[in-house]
Structure formats: structure tokens, C-alpha cells
Design a protein around this motif. Structure first.
Motif, short mmCIF file in Angstrom:
data_model
loop_
_atom_site.label_atom_id
_atom_site.label_comp_id
_atom_site.label_asym_id
_atom_site.label_seq_id
_atom_site.Cartn_x
_atom_site.Cartn_y
_atom_site.Cartn_z
N LYS A 15 0.82 -1.21 0.00
CA LYS A 15 0.00 0.00 0.00
C LYS A 15 0.85 1.26 0.00
CE LYS A 15 -2.62 1.25 3.53
NZ LYS A 15 -3.76 1.39 4.45
N LEU A 48 -8.89 4.35 -3.19
CA LEU A 48 -8.34 3.32 -2.32
C LEU A 48 -9.49 2.80 -1.45
CD1 LEU A 48 -6.06 1.72 -0.95
CD2 LEU A 48 -5.72 3.71 0.55
N GLN A 49 -9.72 1.50 -1.49
CA GLN A 49 -10.75 0.88 -0.66
C GLN A 49 -10.06 -0.07 0.32
OE1 GLN A 49 -14.28 1.39 -0.78
NE2 GLN A 49 -13.94 0.41 1.19
N GLU A 50 -10.09 0.31 1.58
CA GLU A 50 -9.50 -0.53 2.63
C GLU A 50 -10.60 -1.41 3.21
OE1 GLU A 50 -8.10 3.05 4.59
OE2 GLU A 50 -6.04 2.31 4.37
N THR A 51 -10.37 -2.71 3.23
CA THR A 51 -11.37 -3.65 3.73
C THR A 51 -10.70 -4.64 4.67
OG1 THR A 51 -11.11 -5.47 2.13
CG2 THR A 51 -12.41 -3.56 1.41
N GLY A 54 -8.37 -6.90 2.89
CA GLY A 54 -7.20 -6.31 2.26
C GLY A 54 -7.54 -5.00 1.58
N ASP A 55 -6.53 -4.39 0.99
CA ASP A 55 -6.70 -3.11 0.31
C ASP A 55 -6.88 -3.34 -1.19
OD1 ASP A 55 -6.29 -1.70 2.72
OD2 ASP A 55 -4.12 -1.87 2.48
#
Length: 87
Positions: A15, A48-51, A54-55
Motif C-alpha cells: 500500500k 483506495l478501498q481498505e477492507t 485487504g486493500d
């Protein structure tokens, strides 16, 4: 105008590399990055999608032919833009 969207995982531990690449493309190299997109006939957005899983990076491309524009944009990227993404 057509649009394509894609979502790609950011590999674990990468990241910061992605963030640095985005800073480069929106900072010192913004004019060059914008010219590449314009030359390809594209308007690009990235998120950016942070979950918990994972990213991910979510990309959208708008233009008359976004698939062809994406291919042209990738072919026109200078090595220094792509190097960080491949490390």
C-alpha cells in the motif's frame, strides 16, 4: 461517453508503494500523467478501498472508447510510473 471500472487488489505490504506512486502522479509528474490520460481520451478516477480482506484500488475510466484508451494509456506510461507498481 462510455465508462469501464475495475477493482484490483493491492498486494499485502504494497500500500505504501501504491500511495507513493499516486503521490508522484498527482504531484511532481501531474502534468505528464494528465497529458497521457488526455492523449488516450480518458478521464480517470482512482479510489483506495481498505477492507478487512485487504486493500483494493478501484479505477474508473470514461471516454469514447475506454478500453482502447486504457490500452493506449498503459502503453504510453513512462517506466518511472510503472516501476513502483511492479516492485
Amino acid at each position: 461517453m462510455a465508462m469501464i471500472a475495475m477493482m484490483m487488489p493491492i498486494l499485502p505490504g504494497k500500500k505504501d508503494t501504491w500511495l507513493a506512486m499516486m503521490a508522484q502522479m498527482t504531484g511532481d509528474n501531474k502534468a505528464e500523467a494528465d497529458a497521457i490520460r488526455t492523449g488516450a481520451g480518458l478521464h480517470e478516477r482512482s479510489f483506495l478501498q481498505e477492507t478487512p480482506a485487504g486493500d483494493f484500488v478501484i479505477l474508473t475510466f470514461e471516454g469514447d472508447d475506454p478500453a482502447a484508451g486504457f490500452a493506449k494509456m498503459m502503453a504510453d506510461l513512462p517506466p518511472e510510473f510503472a516501476e513502483g507498481a511492479m516492485d
